[in-house]
Scaffold this motif. Structure first.
Motif, PDB file in Angstrom:
ATOM      1  N   GLN A   1      63.452  51.900  37.556  1.00  0.00           N
ATOM      2  CA  GLN A   1      62.312  52.689  37.098  1.00  0.00           C
ATOM      3  C   GLN A   1      61.568  51.915  36.009  1.00  0.00           C
ATOM      4  OE1 GLN A   1      63.929  56.430  35.734  1.00  0.00           O
ATOM      5  NE2 GLN A   1      64.285  55.654  33.662  1.00  0.00           N
ATOM      6  N   TRP A   2      60.204  52.021  36.053  1.00  0.00           N
ATOM      7  CA  TRP A   2      59.339  51.317  35.111  1.00  0.00           C
ATOM      8  C   TRP A   2      58.014  52.055  35.026  1.00  0.00           C
ATOM      9  CZ3 TRP A   2      60.163  50.171  40.121  1.00  0.00           C
ATOM     10  CH2 TRP A   2      59.082  50.009  40.955  1.00  0.00           C
ATOM     11  N   SER A   3      57.142  51.587  34.199  1.00  0.00           N
ATOM     12  CA  SER A   3      55.801  52.166  34.038  1.00  0.00           C
ATOM     13  C   SER A   3      54.812  51.063  33.668  1.00  0.00           C
ATOM     14  CB  SER A   3      55.811  53.272  32.973  1.00  0.00           C
ATOM     15  OG  SER A   3      56.198  52.731  31.710  1.00  0.00           O
ATOM     16  N   VAL A   4      53.491  51.396  33.791  1.00  0.00           N
ATOM     17  CA  VAL A   4      52.396  50.478  33.409  1.00  0.00           C
ATOM     18  C   VAL A   4      51.595  51.172  32.303  1.00  0.00           C
ATOM     19  CG1 VAL A   4      50.366  49.224  34.191  1.00  0.00           C
ATOM     20  CG2 VAL A   4      52.325  49.528  35.730  1.00  0.00           C
ATOM     21  N   HIS A   5      51.583  50.586  31.136  1.00  0.00           N
ATOM     22  CA  HIS A   5      50.996  51.271  29.972  1.00  0.00           C
ATOM     23  C   HIS A   5      49.526  50.926  29.736  1.00  0.00           C
ATOM     24  CE1 HIS A   5      54.976  52.635  28.976  1.00  0.00           C
ATOM     25  NE2 HIS A   5      55.430  51.357  28.863  1.00  0.00           N
ATOM     26  N   ASN A   6      48.997  49.885  30.289  1.00  0.00           N
ATOM     27  CA  ASN A   6      47.666  49.404  29.920  1.00  0.00           C
ATOM     28  C   ASN A   6      46.542  50.046  30.716  1.00  0.00           C
ATOM     29  OD1 ASN A   6      48.812  47.692  28.059  1.00  0.00           O
ATOM     30  ND2 ASN A   6      48.975  45.986  29.514  1.00  0.00           N
ATOM     31  N   LEU A   7      46.866  50.974  31.581  1.00  0.00           N
ATOM     32  CA  LEU A   7      45.825  51.631  32.340  1.00  0.00           C
ATOM     33  C   LEU A   7      45.057  52.612  31.460  1.00  0.00           C
ATOM     34  CD1 LEU A   7      47.547  52.426  35.755  1.00  0.00           C
ATOM     35  CD2 LEU A   7      45.706  50.805  35.334  1.00  0.00           C
ATOM     36  N   ALA A   8      43.759  52.769  31.768  1.00  0.00           N
ATOM     37  CA  ALA A   8      42.961  53.745  31.036  1.00  0.00           C
ATOM     38  C   ALA A   8      43.359  55.133  31.490  1.00  0.00           C
ATOM     39  CB  ALA A   8      41.475  53.492  31.282  1.00  0.00           C
ATOM     40  N   TYR A   9      42.964  56.107  30.661  1.00  0.00           N
ATOM     41  CA  TYR A   9      43.308  57.480  30.992  1.00  0.00           C
ATOM     42  C   TYR A   9      42.584  57.907  32.257  1.00  0.00           C
ATOM     43  CZ  TYR A   9      45.493  57.957  26.427  1.00  0.00           C
ATOM     44  OH  TYR A   9      46.312  57.808  25.356  1.00  0.00           O
ATOM     45  N   HIS A  10      43.250  58.623  33.060  1.00  0.00           N
ATOM     46  CA  HIS A  10      42.746  59.177  34.310  1.00  0.00           C
ATOM     47  C   HIS A  10      42.359  58.102  35.312  1.00  0.00           C
ATOM     48  CE1 HIS A  10      42.718  62.946  32.141  1.00  0.00           C
ATOM     49  NE2 HIS A  10      41.829  62.443  31.249  1.00  0.00           N
ATOM     50  N   GLN A  11      42.808  56.912  35.086  1.00  0.00           N
ATOM     51  CA  GLN A  11      42.514  55.834  36.025  1.00  0.00           C
ATOM     52  C   GLN A  11      43.688  55.674  36.994  1.00  0.00           C
ATOM     53  OE1 GLN A  11      41.993  51.986  34.276  1.00  0.00           O
ATOM     54  NE2 GLN A  11      41.099  51.129  36.127  1.00  0.00           N
TER      55      GLN A  11
END
Length: 960
Positions: free
Chosen positions: A51-61
């Motif tokens: 499990q992982w995540s991507v933090h640099n995305l803009a909100y609601h993108q």
């Protein structure tokens, strides 16, 4: 101005933010990377969960991204798995991905890393991979514990035919570990000094409890193992769907084999219809209901899917709804208007939409089998008439229906039972009789067989017996016998009768059965014949009768020997001369007697033949009691007259006599036989079963024999019993008995006579010692000078002879060994000078006192020559000197005789001239003068030395 400045500043800041945003969007493929990577382990399924995540995305993108994942084993340079995973990503969304390892995770260290890239049409720029994340290491071995040996995977569940990887982990590489699959050693691959891997291909199903795998050290008792569960997961079978009312479809199937799953897997079944696109999860493992569409859909295409976590299996079915109609069972079924021969059946059916025409089938059962079958087309109500039924009979009628246009399945049966009405009996009773004469009357026992249900046409209530006296036709007698009696006894006179028997029920009377009884039956004596039974019964035949007969009757008892013998008979036609008599009551080893009668035109039975036999012969049940008689040296006789061969479970064909002896060869008329105990004996075969005696001949005198007698039938001999022992007498024993018995009788008679005459015998054969007072010698004394003198004095007698027995010195011999020596006599001459010759005198020897010398010593006169000198003769000067000198010398000589050498011989001075040694007497002896005196008896010791005044004359001198 200030307001303008403020507005300008705000505009510039917004423009700067927009440029910043655009810059972020354009540069995102280069900077969006997976973060916060975490790796977890599922040991049961041997899976790695990421499990992982991507933090640099803009909100609601939302952007489509692809992540490349690398998995290495043992070392990071040993990459074993690379996979690209595509998904839609949101800001701070937690993403998950799982990987199942073929090798148990406990067997080696694993490392995971990943990188990401934008793969979205919103960003037309080239895709650029982000930087790799750092390696995330997964080492399960560090948490295993301190046990010296581990085997993985634990309790793994696989499908039959799969490939499985097994490994062991050893804490010490010095141990030599061997692994086994169901006792067969496996060969593996060494990953490192402490880990070895085994690849199993196409694993089979062994048992529901699993396949055993274990590893052990070659030294010591170190052993570890696992259980590998192999399942057999088959697709559903016999998948089918049908409707009963065009409203609901019922689909059924057979789940198939699920061996090995136990309770670890839960299977699910899903039903999917492709035309309507509907899907339902079935609650049961073997059936599922489906609601028919109200839009009159006729075609259906179903897919049944069985699924567990291992895999899925599916089956398909395409059908027309109107072709799968299974009607419900008819209802309101009744049987009406029942008579003795007819009945009517009615029923109703369930309506099935517009397809209401049904085909119904009616079956009629009687005595457990179908006797009538009929098909009828029905829309709503059905009706059928059943004909040609039997009176008073139980029947069962049943009906079922099916779609008449498109047959699919019959409905269930609906059944009803009914009984037809009674009618008068259709057949006459089967009658027979048994006759015997008692005190001048004829006692007739009538028998009849119960009518069958088909013949009785109802319940028989009673039997009528009518007696018609043929000598007085007007005389009739009626007897009513209540059922269920099957016979009666009649006492009749010597007249002839005709007997009529009828059976009656509630409706009417049967035809009459007629049998005649004659006052003089006239049965002749018939010789009995033997018949042999078979598995089918007894085959009997007889000669046809020249006269007119109306039929034949065969009679027998099913329980011979029982007072209630259960008499049976069989009626046959006039043209029949043979039949087979069979019965379940026939038993092996029982003799059955059959009598065959002819029936005259007057209905009078008369005896034709007698037959006897066994349904199956057996060996004799017992042996005869044998008596032995007439025992001689060469033979003996055996008899068994009380043996009843008729009571045996088979025809006795003869007897076998077994004879044992010490002789190696068998006697004439016998042969060698081996008994069940392997002993060898001689066997005599007696072929005549009527022979009850047998003489065993050619025996040896004074010999030991054993015999045993047993009967035999066509099956074999009787039971082996104990042998009887016998010893033949000696050849001359009877002669000796004839001689010895008379001798014993004679001896006993003589002994009895001797006992009775003992006193007389004693006086005649061995009288007592003479008593001087009772001696008969006294009668010879005729002394005139002294008539009163009764006892002689010693001085009155002069001894006339002394007997001396000379014995040789040395060893004494027995009387039998010593030669008899003639006695030497000493003659004492009288002193009177007037006697010029030998003085005549009589010598008397008393054998009562002289026991030792009684056989050899004798007395008598020995002639003395006249020439003998007085000095040689030893003359005595006076009559008184003789006894004195003799007594003196006798006394003196006693001391000179050795002990044990003395043998006394008592000599009487007066005796009969008949006693003595006849050979020593002269041919013409001088006439002796009678001694008138009774001389004194003297005891002379044997071996006594001669006194000086006595001269001993030896045997040679006697001959002068």
């Amino acid at each position: 101005m200030a307001l303008f400045s403020a507005f300008q500043t705000t505009f510039l800041l917004a423009l700067l933010s927009l440029k910043t945003y655009q810059s972020e969007v354009l540069s995102e493929p280069l900077s969006l990377a997976p973060e916060s990577l975490e790796v977890s382990i599922d040991s049961a399924r041997q899976c790695l969960h990421l499990q992982w995540s991507v933090h640099n995305l803009a909100y609601h993108q939302e952007l489509k991204m692809v992540f490349q994942i690398e998995i290495s084993r043992i070392k990071t340079s040993n990459v074993i798995w690379v996979e690209n995973y595509s998904t839609t990503v949101k800001r701070n969304q937690v993403l998950r991905w799982s990987w199942e390892s073929k090798l148990p995770l406990e067997c080696a260290k694993h490392s995971v890393r990943m990188r990401g890239a934008v793969d979205d049409a919103q960003v037309p720029e080239l895709r650029f991979w982000s930087n790799w994340t750092s390696w995330e290491e997964v080492d399960v071995q560090s948490s295993l514990g301190h046990d010296p040996l581990f085997v993985f995977p634990k309790d793994k569940l696989v499908e039959e035919g799969s490939n499985v990887t097994i490994c062991y982990v050893s804490r010490s590489h010095q141990n030599n570990i061997s692994c086994y699959l169901e006792g067969v050693r496996m060969h593996g691959e060494q990953l490192d000094p402490n880990v070895c891997v085994f690849h199993l291909k196409n694993v089979p199903f062994v048992r529901e409890t699993g396949t055993n795998i274990y590893c052990k050290a070659d030294q010591g008792d170190l052993i570890k193992g696992i259980v590998l569960f192999v399942s057999i997961f088959e697709e559903p079978k016999d998948f089918s769907c049908e409707t009963r009312d065009l409203k609901t479809l019922n689909c059924t199937w057979a789940p198939g084999s699920d061996a090995g799953l136990l309770t670890q897997l839960s299977q699910s079944y899903t039903l999917f219809e492709s035309f309507s696109g509907k899907k339902t999860l079935c609650k049961h493992k073997s059936w599922c209901n489906w609601q028919v569409s109200p839009d009159s859909q006729e075609m259906y295409n179903f897919t049944l899917t069985a699924e567990n976590y291992l895999r899925k299996r599916s089956v398909h079915l395409l059908f027309n709804l109107t072709h799968r109609v299974h009607p419900m069972a008819p209802f309101n079924v009744f049987v009406k208007n029942v008579s003795a021969t007819n009945a009517t059946m009615t029923w109703k059916v369930h309506s099935i939409g517009n397809y209401s025409t049904l085909l119904c089938q009616i079956e009629l059962y009687g005595e457990g089998k179908v006797i009538q079958k009929q098909n009828v087309s029905v829309k709503v109500n059905g009706k059928h008439l059943m004909k040609k039924l039997e009176p008073s009979t139980e029947y069962a009628a049943q009906v079922r229906c099916a779609n008449a246009n498109h047959f699919w399945k019959w409905s269930e049966w609906t059944r009803r039972n009914f009984t037809t009405a009674e009618a008068a009996p259709s057949e006459a009773p089967d009658v027979w009789r048994n006759m015997k004469s008692v005190q001048g009357h004829c006692v007739v026992t009538l028998f009849w067989k119960p009518l069958s249900k088909l013949q009785a046409n109802g319940k028989i209530l009673f039997y009528n017996v009518v007696l018609e006296n043929l000598d007085r036709p007007s005389t009739l007698k009626l007897l009513s016998i209540p059922a269920p009696a099957n016979g009666t006894e009649l006492t009749l006179d010597q007249c002839s009768y005709q007997i009529h028997v009828t059976a009656n029920n509630s409706v009417g009377t049967s035809p009459a059965s007629v049998i005649a009884v004659s006052g003089d039956p006239g049965n002749k004596e018939v010789e009995e014949e033997r018949v042999k039974g078979t598995e089918d019964g007894f085959c009997l035949s007889w000669k046809p009768q020249p006269g007119g007969v109306t039929g034949y009757v065969v009679e027998w008892c099913e329980r011979p020997g029982d007072p209630l013998c259960d008499l049976q008979w069989k009626n046959l036609g006039p043209n029949t001369t043979s039949t087979v008599v069979s019965s379940d009551a026939f038993r092996p080893g029982v003799r059955y007697n059959f009598r065959i009668y002819g029936i005259s035109t007057e209905r009078i039975p008369y005896l034709l033949e007698k037959k006897t036999g066994y349904s199956q012969e057996l060996v004799p049940s017992d042996n005869p009691q044998v008596l032995m008689s007439n025992l001689t040296s060469y033979s003996f006789t055996l008899s068994w007259k009380d043996y009843a061969a008729e009571s045996q479970p088979g025809f006795v064909q003869g007897y076998s006599l077994y004879l044992k002896s010490k002789a190696a060869r068998c006697l004439p008329g016998s042969e060698k036989a081996v008994l069940s105990d392997d002993s060898i004996c001689c066997k005599y075969k007696i072929d005549n079963p009527k022979q009850k005696t047998f003489v065993v001949e050619n025996l040896q005198p004074a010999s030991f024999y054993e015999f045993f007698l047993t009967p035999y039938t066509s099956v074999g001999e009787g039971p082996q019993g104990a042998f009887t022992k016998v010893t033949t007498p000696d050849e001359y024993s009877h002669i000796l008995i004839r001689i010895i018995l008379p001798m014993i009788f004679s001896i006993l008679l003589i002994m009895i006579l001797c006992y009775l005459k003992s006193q007389w015998m004693k006086e005649k054969c061995y009288p007592d010692i003479p008593d001087p007072y009772k001696s008969s010698v006294l009668s010879l004394i005729k002394s005139k000078e002294n008539p009163r003198l009764t006892i002689m004095n010693v001085k009155d007698c002069i001894p006339d002879a002394i007997e001396v027995i000379n014995k040789q010195e040395g060893t004494r011999k027995s009387l039998t060994e010593t030669e008899p020596t003639k006695p030497t006599y000493l003659y004492l001459l009288p002193t009177e000078k007037s006697h010029s010759g030998p003085g005549p005198c009589i010598c008397f020897e008393n054998f009562t006192y002289n026991q030792a010398a009684s056989d050899s010593v004798s007395c008598g006169h020995v002639p003395v020559t006249p020439k003998a000198q007085p000095s040689q003769l030893g003359l005595l000067t006076s009559s008184e000197n003789g006894p004195k000198a003799l007594g003196k010398n006798y006394v003196n000589s006693l001391g000179e005789i050795p002990a044990g050498e003395t043998n006394l011989n008592y000599v009487s001075q007066l005796a009969s001239p008949m006693c003595g040694d006849k050979s020593s007497l002269p041919t013409n002896p001088p006439e002796p003068a009678l001694c008138s005196e009774y001389k004194t008896q003297m005891a002379i010791p044997m071996g006594l030395a001669s006194p000086p005044s006595i001269t001993l004359l030896d045997e040679g001198e006697h001959d002068h």
